[in-house]
Design a protein around this motif. Structure first.
Motif, PDB file in Angstrom:
ATOM      1  N   ILE A  59      15.420  -1.324  -3.473  1.00 51.15           N
ATOM      2  CA  ILE A  59      15.918  -0.149  -4.170  1.00 51.15           C
ATOM      3  C   ILE A  59      14.800   0.644  -4.848  1.00 51.15           C
ATOM      4  O   ILE A  59      14.804   1.872  -4.860  1.00 51.15           O
ATOM      5  CB  ILE A  59      17.020  -0.548  -5.189  1.00 51.15           C
ATOM      6  N   PHE A  60      13.791  -0.063  -5.374  1.00 51.14           N
ATOM      7  CA  PHE A  60      12.711   0.614  -6.099  1.00 51.14           C
ATOM      8  C   PHE A  60      11.426   0.761  -5.289  1.00 51.14           C
ATOM      9  O   PHE A  60      10.449   1.316  -5.788  1.00 51.14           O
ATOM     10  CB  PHE A  60      12.392  -0.147  -7.398  1.00 51.14           C
ATOM     11  N   ASP A  61      11.425   0.256  -4.071  1.00 51.74           N
ATOM     12  CA  ASP A  61      10.211   0.289  -3.252  1.00 51.74           C
ATOM     13  C   ASP A  61       9.048  -0.330  -4.037  1.00 51.74           C
ATOM     14  O   ASP A  61       9.152  -1.439  -4.513  1.00 51.74           O
ATOM     15  CB  ASP A  61       9.885   1.723  -2.820  1.00 51.74           C
ATOM     16  N   ASN A  62       7.981   0.406  -4.187  1.00 54.68           N
ATOM     17  CA  ASN A  62       6.808  -0.104  -4.906  1.00 54.68           C
ATOM     18  C   ASN A  62       6.746   0.372  -6.357  1.00 54.68           C
ATOM     19  O   ASN A  62       5.722   0.257  -7.009  1.00 54.68           O
ATOM     20  CB  ASN A  62       5.519   0.326  -4.185  1.00 54.68           C
ATOM     21  N   TYR A  63       7.879   0.881  -6.854  1.00 51.94           N
ATOM     22  CA  TYR A  63       7.853   1.512  -8.171  1.00 51.94           C
ATOM     23  C   TYR A  63       8.652   0.728  -9.218  1.00 51.94           C
ATOM     24  O   TYR A  63       9.015   1.276 -10.253  1.00 51.94           O
ATOM     25  CB  TYR A  63       8.401   2.937  -8.076  1.00 51.94           C
ATOM     26  N   LYS A  64       8.899  -0.538  -8.935  1.00 51.76           N
ATOM     27  CA  LYS A  64       9.701  -1.343  -9.859  1.00 51.76           C
ATOM     28  C   LYS A  64       9.094  -1.374 -11.259  1.00 51.76           C
ATOM     29  O   LYS A  64       9.807  -1.249 -12.262  1.00 51.76           O
ATOM     30  CB  LYS A  64       9.839  -2.770  -9.332  1.00 51.76           C
ATOM     31  N   ASP A  65       7.782  -1.531 -11.345  1.00 48.97           N
ATOM     32  CA  ASP A  65       7.119  -1.623 -12.651  1.00 48.97           C
ATOM     33  C   ASP A  65       7.316  -0.356 -13.481  1.00 48.97           C
ATOM     34  O   ASP A  65       7.302  -0.409 -14.711  1.00 48.97           O
ATOM     35  CB  ASP A  65       5.624  -1.899 -12.479  1.00 48.97           C
ATOM     36  N   ASP A  66       7.506   0.781 -12.823  1.00 45.84           N
ATOM     37  CA  ASP A  66       7.717   2.039 -13.538  1.00 45.84           C
ATOM     38  C   ASP A  66       9.033   2.039 -14.300  1.00 45.84           C
ATOM     39  O   ASP A  66       9.194   2.783 -15.273  1.00 45.84           O
ATOM     40  CB  ASP A  66       7.710   3.221 -12.556  1.00 45.84           C
ATOM     41  N   TYR A  67       9.974   1.215 -13.855  1.00 41.35           N
ATOM     42  CA  TYR A  67      11.310   1.217 -14.449  1.00 41.35           C
ATOM     43  C   TYR A  67      11.633  -0.086 -15.191  1.00 41.35           C
ATOM     44  O   TYR A  67      12.712  -0.220 -15.762  1.00 41.35           O
ATOM     45  CB  TYR A  67      12.365   1.445 -13.364  1.00 41.35           C
ATOM     46  N   MET A  68      10.718  -1.054 -15.166  1.00 36.24           N
ATOM     47  CA  MET A  68      11.014  -2.374 -15.709  1.00 36.24           C
ATOM     48  C   MET A  68      11.375  -2.330 -17.194  1.00 36.24           C
ATOM     49  O   MET A  68      12.306  -2.995 -17.645  1.00 36.24           O
ATOM     50  CB  MET A  68       9.832  -3.317 -15.476  1.00 36.24           C
ATOM     51  N   GLU A  69      10.658  -1.544 -17.957  1.00 34.77           N
ATOM     52  CA  GLU A  69      10.938  -1.463 -19.391  1.00 34.77           C
ATOM     53  C   GLU A  69      12.360  -0.966 -19.639  1.00 34.77           C
ATOM     54  O   GLU A  69      13.076  -1.491 -20.498  1.00 34.77           O
ATOM     55  CB  GLU A  69       9.925  -0.537 -20.078  1.00 34.77           C
ATOM     56  N   ASP A  70      12.775   0.053 -18.875  1.00 38.70           N
ATOM     57  CA  ASP A  70      14.133   0.573 -19.017  1.00 38.70           C
ATOM     58  C   ASP A  70      15.172  -0.443 -18.566  1.00 38.70           C
ATOM     59  O   ASP A  70      16.228  -0.593 -19.187  1.00 38.70           O
ATOM     60  CB  ASP A  70      14.299   1.858 -18.208  1.00 38.70           C
ATOM     61  N   LEU A  71      14.894  -1.148 -17.478  1.00 34.49           N
ATOM     62  CA  LEU A  71      15.822  -2.160 -16.981  1.00 34.49           C
ATOM     63  C   LEU A  71      16.070  -3.239 -18.034  1.00 34.49           C
ATOM     64  O   LEU A  71      17.212  -3.646 -18.271  1.00 34.49           O
ATOM     65  CB  LEU A  71      15.266  -2.798 -15.704  1.00 34.49           C
ATOM     66  N   ILE A  72      15.005  -3.684 -18.662  1.00 36.11           N
ATOM     67  CA  ILE A  72      15.131  -4.722 -19.699  1.00 36.11           C
ATOM     68  C   ILE A  72      15.843  -4.165 -20.929  1.00 36.11           C
ATOM     69  O   ILE A  72      16.726  -4.808 -21.503  1.00 36.11           O
ATOM     70  CB  ILE A  72      13.747  -5.277 -20.071  1.00 36.11           C
ATOM     71  N   SER A  73      15.485  -2.962 -21.324  1.00 35.01           N
ATOM     72  CA  SER A  73      16.082  -2.348 -22.509  1.00 35.01           C
ATOM     73  C   SER A  73      17.591  -2.185 -22.356  1.00 35.01           C
ATOM     74  O   SER A  73      18.362  -2.491 -23.275  1.00 35.01           O
ATOM     75  CB  SER A  73      15.436  -0.988 -22.764  1.00 35.01           C
TER      76      SER A  73
END
Length: 268
Positions: free
Chosen positions: A82-96
């Motif tokens: 779903i995030f391709d190679n950009y998971k780290d860009d959204y990780m903070e929001d996912l956890i929050s």
């Protein structure tokens, strides 16, 4: 209310179209609001009893996202689909967002218990260190353990409650009932056994909290909770996590994952 009920029915029908058995309000969902289970070709979603229509729909969304994840990654460990190679860009929001959705009353007792156990450990350690300054946490202290010897008290060095067979009679001993079971016990032995019991309990509660952290921070849980947020509270998510909100909005619009696009339509 009717609109919410219709969405539930539509989502159930859509979900069952993938060969998933859906049970709503038929059981306790293994102690959770809901769960998704995949074993071989047997797919199942259970939604717990006692949920109102809003909670039922949210939970259905949540569990269906687990199925979507499973469809792309049977291990449920990667979000690359779903995030391709950009998971780290959204990780903070996912956890929050996941933290925001965790029912506080479900986890607070664990942390309250943890603090209680820590206090007990420190309390009995300080008492013992007045006599045995070299005693340490989570370390066997031979000077006291040798005093305990090989009698029935020795079992309470490892267990809070034991049943001991002597002859043809069972004797039950417990740390909780220590002074009644052993009225002549020395204070240092008594406090040492209280310390060991508190250390055991703290270890158990720390283990439970670690398991909770692993669960809530697992990739599939981060995805399911964040998308539950997107579907159920879009206005709030747009304010709290605008970047992830826009990502999901585009995801639904460009039909990258058709199942998610259709889920969004059903939820409108």
């Amino acid at each position: 209310m009717a609109c919410k009920r219709n969405r539930i029915i539509d989502l159930i029908n859509y979900t069952e179209g993938f060969g998933i058995k859906v049970k709503v309000a038929k059981n306790k969902a293994q102690g959770n609001r809901g769960f998704f289970k995949a074993k071989n070709n047997d797919l199942r979603i259970d939604i717990a009893k006692g949920l109102d229509d809003n909670a039922t729909f949210r939970t259905l969304v949540h569990e269906f996202i687990h199925y979507v994840h499973y469809s792309y990654d049977k291990t449920l460990k990667s979000l690359d689909f779903i995030f391709d190679n950009y998971k780290d860009d959204y990780m903070e929001d996912l956890i929050s967002l996941t933290v925001d959705l965790i029912p506080k009353n479900s986890v607070k007792p664990f942390f309250d218990r943890q603090e209680e156990c820590k206090s007990k450990v420190n309390y009995y350690l300080k008492i013992l260190q007045k006599i045995y300054p070299d005693i340490r946490k989570n370390v066997q202290y031979k000077k006291i353990e040798n005093k305990i010897g090989f009698g029935d008290l020795k079992y309470l060095l490892k267990y809070d409650r034991v049943k001991v067979l002597k002859g043809f009679k069972n004797y039950i001993y417990s740390v909780e009932n220590l002074e009644n079971d052993f009225p002549d016990i020395d204070d240092d032995i008594k406090n040492y056994l209280y310390l060991k019991s508190a250390e055991r309990n703290l270890k158990r509660i720390n283990s439970k909290i670690s398991r909770l952290n692993r669960y809530y921070n697992s990739p599939t849980e981060l995805l399911a909770r964040s998308f539950e947020y997107y579907i159920s509270e879009p206005e709030k998510m747009e304010i709290k996590s605008p970047k992830l909100y826009e990502f999901y909005k585009k995801l639904c619009k460009n039909n990258k994952i058709p199942m998610i696009t259709e889920l969004a339509k059903i939820s409108e």
